[in-house]
Write a protein that holds these residues in place. Structure first.
Motif, PDB file in Angstrom:
ATOM      1  N   CYS A  92       9.938   2.079  14.616  1.00 62.87           N
ATOM      2  CA  CYS A  92       9.202   1.320  13.609  1.00 62.87           C
ATOM      3  C   CYS A  92       9.642   1.725  12.202  1.00 62.87           C
ATOM      4  O   CYS A  92       9.652   2.905  11.863  1.00 62.87           O
ATOM      5  N   ASN A  93      10.013   0.734  11.425  1.00 61.39           N
ATOM      6  CA  ASN A  93      10.241   0.911  10.000  1.00 61.39           C
ATOM      7  C   ASN A  93       8.889   0.628   9.347  1.00 61.39           C
ATOM      8  O   ASN A  93       8.559  -0.505   9.049  1.00 61.39           O
ATOM      9  N   LEU A  94       8.101   1.669   9.196  1.00 62.72           N
ATOM     10  CA  LEU A  94       6.721   1.537   8.736  1.00 62.72           C
ATOM     11  C   LEU A  94       6.600   0.908   7.351  1.00 62.72           C
ATOM     12  O   LEU A  94       7.448   1.144   6.484  1.00 62.72           O
ATOM     13  N   PRO A  95       5.509   0.180   7.122  1.00 62.74           N
ATOM     14  CA  PRO A  95       5.153  -0.214   5.760  1.00 62.74           C
ATOM     15  C   PRO A  95       4.492   0.996   5.108  1.00 62.74           C
ATOM     16  O   PRO A  95       3.308   1.226   5.266  1.00 62.74           O
ATOM     17  N   TYR A  96       5.290   1.813   4.437  1.00 68.71           N
ATOM     18  CA  TYR A  96       4.832   3.145   4.039  1.00 68.71           C
ATOM     19  C   TYR A  96       4.507   3.321   2.553  1.00 68.71           C
ATOM     20  O   TYR A  96       4.061   4.384   2.156  1.00 68.71           O
ATOM     21  N   LEU A  97       4.737   2.331   1.731  1.00 65.38           N
ATOM     22  CA  LEU A  97       4.508   2.545   0.301  1.00 65.38           C
ATOM     23  C   LEU A  97       3.024   2.798   0.017  1.00 65.38           C
ATOM     24  O   LEU A  97       2.157   2.073   0.500  1.00 65.38           O
ATOM     25  N   ALA A  98       2.750   3.819  -0.754  1.00 71.69           N
ATOM     26  CA  ALA A  98       1.380   4.150  -1.133  1.00 71.69           C
ATOM     27  C   ALA A  98       0.905   3.135  -2.171  1.00 71.69           C
ATOM     28  O   ALA A  98       1.466   3.037  -3.259  1.00 71.69           O
ATOM     29  N   THR A  99      -0.104   2.344  -1.806  1.00 77.69           N
ATOM     30  CA  THR A  99      -0.604   1.290  -2.686  1.00 77.69           C
ATOM     31  C   THR A  99      -2.123   1.270  -2.668  1.00 77.69           C
ATOM     32  O   THR A  99      -2.747   1.635  -1.671  1.00 77.69           O
ATOM     33  N   ASP A 100      -2.707   0.848  -3.792  1.00 78.85           N
ATOM     34  CA  ASP A 100      -4.158   0.738  -3.870  1.00 78.85           C
ATOM     35  C   ASP A 100      -4.680  -0.442  -3.065  1.00 78.85           C
ATOM     36  O   ASP A 100      -5.795  -0.425  -2.570  1.00 78.85           O
ATOM     37  N   GLU A 101      -3.872  -1.495  -2.967  1.00 83.86           N
ATOM     38  CA  GLU A 101      -4.246  -2.640  -2.152  1.00 83.86           C
ATOM     39  C   GLU A 101      -3.003  -3.154  -1.431  1.00 83.86           C
ATOM     40  O   GLU A 101      -1.885  -2.891  -1.850  1.00 83.86           O
ATOM     41  N   ILE A 102      -3.228  -3.872  -0.353  1.00 87.56           N
ATOM     42  CA  ILE A 102      -2.131  -4.388   0.457  1.00 87.56           C
ATOM     43  C   ILE A 102      -1.766  -5.773  -0.056  1.00 87.56           C
ATOM     44  O   ILE A 102      -2.508  -6.736   0.145  1.00 87.56           O
ATOM     45  N   LEU A 103      -0.639  -5.873  -0.742  1.00 81.96           N
ATOM     46  CA  LEU A 103      -0.160  -7.161  -1.235  1.00 81.96           C
ATOM     47  C   LEU A 103       0.959  -7.710  -0.355  1.00 81.96           C
ATOM     48  O   LEU A 103       1.097  -8.910  -0.190  1.00 81.96           O
ATOM     49  N   ASP A 104       1.780  -6.829   0.191  1.00 84.68           N
ATOM     50  CA  ASP A 104       2.893  -7.227   1.055  1.00 84.68           C
ATOM     51  C   ASP A 104       2.825  -6.390   2.328  1.00 84.68           C
ATOM     52  O   ASP A 104       3.096  -5.191   2.307  1.00 84.68           O
ATOM     53  N   ILE A 105       2.480  -7.033   3.431  1.00 85.79           N
ATOM     54  CA  ILE A 105       2.285  -6.319   4.685  1.00 85.79           C
ATOM     55  C   ILE A 105       3.566  -5.697   5.231  1.00 85.79           C
ATOM     56  O   ILE A 105       3.519  -4.833   6.085  1.00 85.79           O
ATOM     57  N   ALA A 106       4.699  -6.118   4.725  1.00 90.01           N
ATOM     58  CA  ALA A 106       5.979  -5.566   5.185  1.00 90.01           C
ATOM     59  C   ALA A 106       6.280  -4.208   4.558  1.00 90.01           C
ATOM     60  O   ALA A 106       7.037  -3.426   5.115  1.00 90.01           O
ATOM     61  N   THR A 107       5.685  -3.916   3.411  1.00 88.47           N
ATOM     62  CA  THR A 107       6.034  -2.689   2.692  1.00 88.47           C
ATOM     63  C   THR A 107       4.843  -1.818   2.315  1.00 88.47           C
ATOM     64  O   THR A 107       4.980  -0.599   2.227  1.00 88.47           O
ATOM     65  N   ASP A 108       3.684  -2.406   2.082  1.00 89.01           N
ATOM     66  CA  ASP A 108       2.528  -1.668   1.567  1.00 89.01           C
ATOM     67  C   ASP A 108       1.761  -0.971   2.689  1.00 89.01           C
ATOM     68  O   ASP A 108       1.303  -1.613   3.631  1.00 89.01           O
ATOM     69  N   GLY A 109       1.617   0.347   2.548  1.00 88.60           N
ATOM     70  CA  GLY A 109       0.926   1.139   3.559  1.00 88.60           C
ATOM     71  C   GLY A 109      -0.511   1.447   3.226  1.00 88.60           C
ATOM     72  O   GLY A 109      -1.206   2.076   4.009  1.00 88.60           O
ATOM     73  N   GLY A 110      -0.963   1.050   2.036  1.00 88.77           N
ATOM     74  CA  GLY A 110      -2.327   1.359   1.626  1.00 88.77           C
ATOM     75  C   GLY A 110      -2.405   2.749   1.016  1.00 88.77           C
ATOM     76  O   GLY A 110      -1.396   3.353   0.651  1.00 88.77           O
ATOM     77  N   THR A 111      -3.624   3.265   0.901  1.00 92.51           N
ATOM     78  CA  THR A 111      -3.868   4.563   0.290  1.00 92.51           C
ATOM     79  C   THR A 111      -2.980   5.638   0.909  1.00 92.51           C
ATOM     80  O   THR A 111      -2.962   5.808   2.116  1.00 92.51           O
ATOM     81  N   GLU A 112      -2.228   6.320   0.064  1.00 93.17           N
ATOM     82  CA  GLU A 112      -1.293   7.382   0.461  1.00 93.17           C
ATOM     83  C   GLU A 112      -0.221   6.908   1.443  1.00 93.17           C
ATOM     84  O   GLU A 112       0.425   7.704   2.103  1.00 93.17           O
ATOM     85  N   GLY A 113      -0.064   5.586   1.601  1.00 94.42           N
ATOM     86  CA  GLY A 113       0.886   5.064   2.576  1.00 94.42           C
ATOM     87  C   GLY A 113       0.460   5.380   3.993  1.00 94.42           C
ATOM     88  O   GLY A 113       1.286   5.477   4.902  1.00 94.42           O
ATOM     89  N   PHE A 114      -0.849   5.493   4.218  1.00 95.98           N
ATOM     90  CA  PHE A 114      -1.379   5.942   5.503  1.00 95.98           C
ATOM     91  C   PHE A 114      -2.155   4.871   6.272  1.00 95.98           C
ATOM     92  O   PHE A 114      -2.088   4.834   7.499  1.00 95.98           O
TER      93      PHE A 114
END
Length: 178
Positions: A92-114
């Motif tokens: 799995c190439n995780l959607p790991y970017l640490a983001t405050d909200e999920i805008l792009d499900i392919a890249t955004d992992g949410g809080t702490e990328g978790f």
């Protein structure tokens, strides 16, 4: 925001994909799963060394527009939630970017990328054979230690198998064995 694809437009493999490919090309077995299939590059690579391979992606348009690396057995679902097969190998190439909200499900992992990777891990644990491998990529931009700790809480034995420095981050490839 989801990416729109025009007819015959291909979703190209990412830098992450090639990094993963270089580290899994010699894996062999019977059943393999590529979660977040994207371009289909890893799914196609796995098809050379496994008897039965499935690629999943949460975005139907991505699966529908795979061209150069298209394979059979593509399923639109979240993680491996739609599957009841036990796999020898899952990547799995995780959607790991640490983001405050999920805008792009392919890249955004949410809080702490978790947040999103946790959902994928919860899905994967039910589909991994005993002694099966789960290989995932994460980033120094996320709390990758938290991801590794969570995999261990699920009973997986983990180790970092490769790292790659990029301009603004370091990619981290982790192997988790059931």
């Amino acid at each position: 925001m989801q990416t729109k694809y025009l007819k015959n437009e291909e979703y190209p493999p990412s830098e992450d994909t090639f990094f993963i490919a270089n580290n899994i090309e010699n894996e062999k077995g019977v059943f393999a799963l590529d979660i977040g299939s994207g371009s289909g590059y890893l799914t196609k690579l796995l098809a050379d060394n496994f008897s039965f391979v499935i690629g999943t992606d949460i975005n139907f348009d991505v699966l529908a527009h795979q061209t150069s690396y298209r394979t059979q057995n593509l399923i639109c679902c979240n993680g491996s939630d739609a599957l009841k097969i036990k796999f020898d190998f899952i990547v799995c190439n995780l959607p790991y970017l640490a983001t405050d909200e999920i805008l792009d499900i392919a890249t955004d992992g949410g809080t702490e990328g978790f947040e999103i990777p946790k959902k994928i891990f919860d899905s994967v644990i039910n589909n991994l054979k005993e002694n099966g491998k789960f290989v995932f990529v994460t980033s120094s931009l996320s709390n990758y230690e938290r991801l590794i700790n969570y995999a261990q809480k699920l009973g997986l034995s983990t180790r970092i198998i490769a790292k790659k420095k990029l301009f603004f981050e370091e990619l981290i490839l982790v192997e988790a064995i059931n």
